[in-house]
Scaffold this active site. Structure first.
Site, PDB file in Angstrom:
ATOM      1  CG  ASP A 197     -17.929 -29.953  48.557  1.00 17.33           C
ATOM      2  OD1 ASP A 197     -18.220 -31.061  47.750  1.00 17.33           O
ATOM      3  OD2 ASP A 197     -18.504 -29.096  48.522  1.00 17.33           O
ATOM      4  CG  ASP A 241      -8.166 -21.088  36.956  1.00 20.08           C
ATOM      5  OD1 ASP A 241      -7.237 -20.356  37.146  1.00 20.08           O
ATOM      6  OD2 ASP A 241      -9.049 -20.859  36.332  1.00 20.08           O
ATOM      7  CG  HIS A 269     -20.222 -31.062  45.054  1.00 25.96           C
ATOM      8  ND1 HIS A 269     -19.936 -30.258  46.103  1.00 25.96           N
ATOM      9  CD2 HIS A 269     -21.593 -30.888  44.498  1.00 25.96           C
ATOM     10  CE1 HIS A 269     -21.138 -29.542  46.468  1.00 25.96           C
ATOM     11  NE2 HIS A 269     -22.109 -29.748  45.435  1.00 25.96           N
ATOM     12  CG  ASN A 294      -4.508 -18.088  36.326  1.00 28.03           C
ATOM     13  OD1 ASN A 294      -5.369 -17.752  35.735  1.00 28.03           O
ATOM     14  ND2 ASN A 294      -4.304 -19.231  36.849  1.00 28.03           N
ATOM     15  CG  ASN A 331     -29.876 -28.119  45.079  1.00 27.80           C
ATOM     16  OD1 ASN A 331     -29.790 -27.124  45.243  1.00 27.80           O
ATOM     17  ND2 ASN A 331     -28.855 -28.955  45.024  1.00 27.80           N
ATOM     18  CE1 TYR A 342     -28.589 -27.586  63.607  1.00 25.11           C
ATOM     19  CE2 TYR A 342     -26.716 -27.537  61.815  1.00 25.11           C
ATOM     20  CZ  TYR A 342     -27.673 -28.236  62.666  1.00 25.11           C
ATOM     21  OH  TYR A 342     -27.786 -29.684  62.740  1.00 25.11           O
ATOM     22  CB  SER A 392     -23.695 -27.107  45.756  1.00 28.18           C
ATOM     23  OG  SER A 392     -23.989 -28.048  46.573  1.00 28.18           O
TER      24      SER A 392
END
Length: 477
Positions: A186, A195, A216, A230, A313, A327, A384
């Site tokens: 990415d 986090d 992203h 956590n 999108n 694919y 995404s």
């Protein structure tokens, strides 16, 4: 900061390039590449190297240099190759030989041998040029480098993690996935995010800086593996180990579009072949089919890697078929909103496998404000954002299976077979809008009742009740 092309509303976005300008992929036949590799070991002078270069190889290189300003060559699918690209001038012939030799001997599979990525000064290569290059008896394949972009949509807004409830993540105890390794290819990741810091096994960003310039990749990573319980932020689907690869170059100027780096992308893909990586998340897309990319994907599938891919999108911009979702044996993921209807931007097609939450998805973003409207956490839409839900679910299902082709296909098949049939599917087992239905984590992990009866069963039951309660009027069709 003005939004990049990847994040604009589909109707406001100019048409993207199908190919990376100025780059070609040339695959020499492995036998020809191995012949050059053997000659490189024996030759001791530039004249000897020149004599060892077959005319069928030298001809295409000279043609590109003389007509298109060939600037460099570099082998593809070679991990750990940090050498500078070979400059094709006569004085650098030894470097050209090394590049070809590396492409023949260093890739992890025979099917990936012989590939070179070449950089041209003049990027205007037409079909006639490709045909001429392909005519060489030593050349197996020539194609433009396919462009890829990040499949995120526009106008994020903060809400809670409704997506986890929609896919029944809370409906049963989940096994520990700490031994499952997942790759995210990415825009990078904020590796110090509270986090994510305990979830990231490695972060590779090649010659680029570590900063996730779009946010992203950080958002995608949070949906997959944000640390649970956590006392910080959100919960990711699986407590797996993340291998993050930054496959987009840093923009040279603020506001520039992302620049896809196919060379580093190829290294990231083959890194999963003989490693402990079982799942790859690809929240990217582009409109051009690539034989080179397809070859790599076939090898990954054969090695047992599950590949979760975004459908794209661009529904309102022509609904093109995008890759790598197109694919064979990848899991093409579409997006739905809170009402479980197809998101307006989500592409459709026969290659879709299932859908997942992809509107107003709350996840991690970089702690330094740049592209994102907020820091640390934000809600974004896009296929995404749907794709990492499936990636995390695949990690959970793959926990107790040894990596193999059969196991990888079984994991993908399990996610598809247990998907919840949605009312909008109108009783069908598959539709181009929803694939097999909505991801159902609880059903995929087993030992729980399905979320609801299949659309077909529900439709039959409804039709039966309607027939008994209210017969059709006579005289009306």
């Amino acid at each position: 900061m003005a939004p990049t092309q990847a994040m604009r509303v589909a109707g406001d976005r100019p048409r993207r390039r199908k190919h990376v300008p100025g780059q070609l992929i040339v695959r020499l036949k492995p036998a020809a590449a191995r012949q050059i590799a053997a000659a490189s070991l024996q030759a001791t002078t530039s004249r000897a190297l020149m004599a060892a270069m077959p005319d069928d190889v030298r001809g295409p290189i000279d043609f590109l240099r003389d007509n298109f300003g060939l600037q460099s060559m570099k082998p593809l699918f070679v991990v750990g190759d940090d050498e500078a690209p070979a400059q094709p001038q006569a004085m650098a012939l030894a470097a050209v030989h090394r590049s070809i030799a590396r492409s023949a001997t260093a890739p992890p599979r025979e099917a990936l041998a012989g590939f070179q990525i070449v950089q041209l000064k003049d990027g205007k290569v037409d079909a006639g040029t490709l045909k001429r290059l392909r005519a060489s008896r030593a050349v197996d394949l020539v194609e433009p480098v396919p462009n890829r972009w990040l499949s995120a949509a526009a106008d994020p807004m903060k809400i809670r993690q409704w997506g986890l409830r929609a896919i029944r993540w809370f409906d049963r105890p989940r096994p520990g996935a700490g031994r499952v390794h997942v790759a995210v290819l990415d825009s990078g990741v904020d590796a110090g995010h509270p986090d994510l810091v305990d979830a990231i096994e490695e972060y590779r960003h090649d010659g680029n800086g570590p900063r996730d310039f779009l946010g992203h990749g950080t958002h995608v990573s949070g949906t997959i593996a944000a640390v649970v319980n956590n006392s910080v932020g959100i919960a990711g689907l699986a407590n797996c180990r993340l291998h993050c690869w930054k496959v987009f170059d840093d923009p040279k100027r603020a506001g520039d579009d992302e620049n896809f780096n196919f060379d580093f992308y190829s290294k990231a893909l083959v890194a999963a072949l003989d490693s402990n990586i079982k799942v790859i998340n690809l929240s990217i897309g582009g409109e051009d089919h690539s034989k080179t990319e397809a070859t790599a994907f076939a090898e990954l599938i054969d090695a047992g890697v599950v590949i979760s891919t975004a459908m794209g999108n661009e529904f309102e911009d022509g609904n093109p078929k995008e890759y790598p979702a197109g694919y064979v044996d990848t899991i093409g993921v579409g997006a739905v909103d809170e009402s479980h209807r197809r998101a307006s931007f989500s592409n459709t097609g026969k290659h879709i496998k299932l859908v997942a939450p992809g509107v107003n998805i709350l996840s991690t973003v970089p702690r330094v404000k740049d592209f994102a409207d907020h820091t640390s956490y934000d809600s974004w839409p896009g296929t995404s954002m749907a794709t990492p839900h499936v990636t995390g679910a695949a990690a959970l299902v793959y926990i107790n299976k040894t990596k193999s082709r059969a196991a990888g296909l079984a994991v993908a098949g399990r996610l598809i077979a247990t998907a919840t049939k949605l009312p909008a599917m109108r009783g069908k087992d598959f539709t181009p809008e929803y694939g097999a239905g909505l991801l159902d984590v609880a059903a995929a992990l087993g030992r729980v009742k399905p979320a609801r009866k299949s659309g077909r069963e529900a439709a039959k039951k409804t039709a039966k009740k309607t027939t008994k309660a209210k017969p059709a009027r006579k005289g009306r069709k």
